[in-house]
Design a protein around this motif. Sequence first.
Motif, PDB file in Angstrom:
ATOM      1  N   PHE A  34      37.320  -9.765   3.170  1.00 14.86           N
ATOM      2  CA  PHE A  34      36.205  -8.896   2.646  1.00 14.86           C
ATOM      3  C   PHE A  34      36.435  -7.848   1.726  1.00 14.86           C
ATOM      4  CE2 PHE A  34      33.408  -4.952   3.336  1.00 14.86           C
ATOM      5  CZ  PHE A  34      32.132  -5.858   3.683  1.00 14.86           C
ATOM      6  N   LEU A  35      37.693  -7.604   1.576  1.00 10.00           N
ATOM      7  CA  LEU A  35      38.362  -6.549   0.513  1.00 10.00           C
ATOM      8  C   LEU A  35      38.878  -7.388  -0.928  1.00 10.00           C
ATOM      9  CD1 LEU A  35      40.097  -4.011   2.753  1.00 10.00           C
ATOM     10  CD2 LEU A  35      37.822  -3.784   1.741  1.00 10.00           C
ATOM     11  N   ALA A  36      38.961  -8.874  -0.567  1.00  2.38           N
ATOM     12  CA  ALA A  36      39.550  -9.604  -1.701  1.00  2.38           C
ATOM     13  C   ALA A  36      38.568  -9.872  -2.711  1.00  2.38           C
ATOM     14  CB  ALA A  36      40.299 -10.960  -1.119  1.00  2.38           C
ATOM     15  N   PRO A  37      38.830 -10.141  -3.820  1.00  2.00           N
ATOM     16  CA  PRO A  37      37.992 -10.451  -5.075  1.00  2.00           C
ATOM     17  C   PRO A  37      37.451 -11.701  -4.702  1.00  2.00           C
ATOM     18  CG  PRO A  37      40.046 -10.342  -5.902  1.00  2.00           C
ATOM     19  CD  PRO A  37      40.215 -10.112  -4.561  1.00  2.00           C
ATOM     20  N   VAL A  38      36.332 -12.072  -4.235  1.00  2.00           N
ATOM     21  CA  VAL A  38      35.870 -13.629  -3.967  1.00  2.00           C
ATOM     22  C   VAL A  38      35.080 -14.076  -4.989  1.00  2.00           C
ATOM     23  CG1 VAL A  38      36.091 -13.391  -1.494  1.00  2.00           C
ATOM     24  CG2 VAL A  38      34.017 -12.682  -2.320  1.00  2.00           C
ATOM     25  N   PHE A  66      35.013  -9.351  -8.092  1.00  2.00           N
ATOM     26  CA  PHE A  66      34.159  -8.522  -7.192  1.00  2.00           C
ATOM     27  C   PHE A  66      34.666  -8.840  -5.864  1.00  2.00           C
ATOM     28  CE2 PHE A  66      31.626  -8.299 -11.037  1.00  2.00           C
ATOM     29  CZ  PHE A  66      31.644  -6.817 -11.280  1.00  2.00           C
ATOM     30  N   SER A  67      34.757  -7.908  -4.898  1.00  2.00           N
ATOM     31  CA  SER A  67      34.759  -8.323  -3.672  1.00  2.00           C
ATOM     32  C   SER A  67      33.323  -8.111  -2.904  1.00  2.00           C
ATOM     33  CB  SER A  67      35.956  -7.699  -2.764  1.00  2.00           C
ATOM     34  OG  SER A  67      35.772  -6.282  -2.983  1.00  2.00           O
ATOM     35  N   PHE A  68      33.379  -8.407  -1.526  1.00  2.00           N
ATOM     36  CA  PHE A  68      32.030  -8.140  -0.687  1.00  2.00           C
ATOM     37  C   PHE A  68      32.109  -6.662  -0.577  1.00  2.00           C
ATOM     38  CE2 PHE A  68      32.315 -12.671   0.978  1.00  2.00           C
ATOM     39  CZ  PHE A  68      30.914 -12.958   0.923  1.00  2.00           C
ATOM     40  N   ALA A  69      33.037  -6.214  -0.297  1.00  2.00           N
ATOM     41  CA  ALA A  69      33.067  -4.410  -0.436  1.00  2.00           C
ATOM     42  C   ALA A  69      32.570  -3.827  -1.577  1.00  2.00           C
ATOM     43  CB  ALA A  69      34.376  -3.941   0.073  1.00  2.00           C
ATOM     44  N   GLU A  70      33.207  -4.398  -2.707  1.00  2.00           N
ATOM     45  CA  GLU A  70      32.657  -3.943  -4.216  1.00  2.00           C
ATOM     46  C   GLU A  70      31.126  -4.179  -4.506  1.00  2.00           C
ATOM     47  OE1 GLU A  70      36.916  -4.107  -6.434  1.00  2.00           O
ATOM     48  OE2 GLU A  70      35.488  -5.555  -6.632  1.00  2.00           O
ATOM     49  N   LEU A  71      30.718  -5.056  -4.211  1.00  2.00           N
ATOM     50  CA  LEU A  71      29.484  -5.556  -4.218  1.00  2.00           C
ATOM     51  C   LEU A  71      28.501  -4.899  -3.519  1.00  2.00           C
ATOM     52  CD1 LEU A  71      29.751  -9.407  -4.757  1.00  2.00           C
ATOM     53  CD2 LEU A  71      29.248  -7.841  -6.524  1.00  2.00           C
ATOM     54  N   SER A  72      29.027  -4.536  -2.138  1.00  2.00           N
ATOM     55  CA  SER A  72      28.111  -3.487  -1.257  1.00  2.00           C
ATOM     56  C   SER A  72      27.908  -2.515  -2.099  1.00  2.00           C
ATOM     57  CB  SER A  72      28.775  -3.564   0.033  1.00  2.00           C
ATOM     58  OG  SER A  72      28.030  -2.811   1.009  1.00  2.00           O
TER      59      SER A  72
END
Length: 282
Positions: free
Chosen positions: A45-49, A62-68
């Motif tokens: 969730f914190l990794a750039p996926v 971007f990661s899920f946390a950053e996109l959120s």
Amino acid sequence: MDQQVSSPNQQAINVKEHLAKLDKYDNEKLSLVIAIAAVLSAALFLAPVFEIRAGQVASISFSFAELSSIFSILKMSSSLLGDGSNAISNYLKAGTVDASILNVTLFISLVTMVVSLSPKFKNFISFLWVPGLANLLVLFLTKSSITNGITQAMGGSNSFGIGCELSLAGYIYVAVHLAIICASALIFYRNNEAKKAAFAAAVVSQQQNTTVINAAPAQTPAAQNNSAVPATDVEENAAPAVNPAANQPAADNNNAPSACPNCGAELPENAKFCGKCGTALK
């Protein structure tokens, strides 16, 4: 030239044979695989996926946390720009996803980890393919939404080749959730086959009991007639019971002596005193 066409039944049998090769991986091992995959899913969730690429060059990850966080800011900006009739607001709406959906992916990963590790939720492990599919759906929905936003911002023609792609962490994220889906689906299949086998065994046992009851020999007419004889007739025709004590002489309950213990004179039956010397007899 003859072509061999396999029937659906043969294909089903082949599928079962292939699945039987996985019997060495019992449900406990599969549950452990799901738990490890769920931990990796929460960590990713914190990794750039996601990667926004221009041509073949990876520019931003971007990661899920950053996109959120970014989508929350874009949604707020879109609401501040007015009723949403301007072009900038439309671009922001096209390229954003509700931040709560992205946060749900972390919640799903944590729930999957708890269910796979806790013995209390052992019956729900076979249904963990559902949250695995949900996380993959959110992943590709987010990727598609970002790509649509970029395309609309470029005026519908993306001549620069800018788009959103999955990074290495993104492909790992997909592989992790595919492992969750496959392992839980295999557990679901095994549980379903076990229920079918138990039901079939119960039906066969019931049929065998019914066959044994129907095969029991019926009573013959002679046996039925003998059983219908009244008890009184049986008692009358039966030989009288002989009391072995009846033929035996009655025991002499008189313990009186036959001769006087004092003088030796003979005593009559039931005498209480000696008639010669007068000795009292007990």
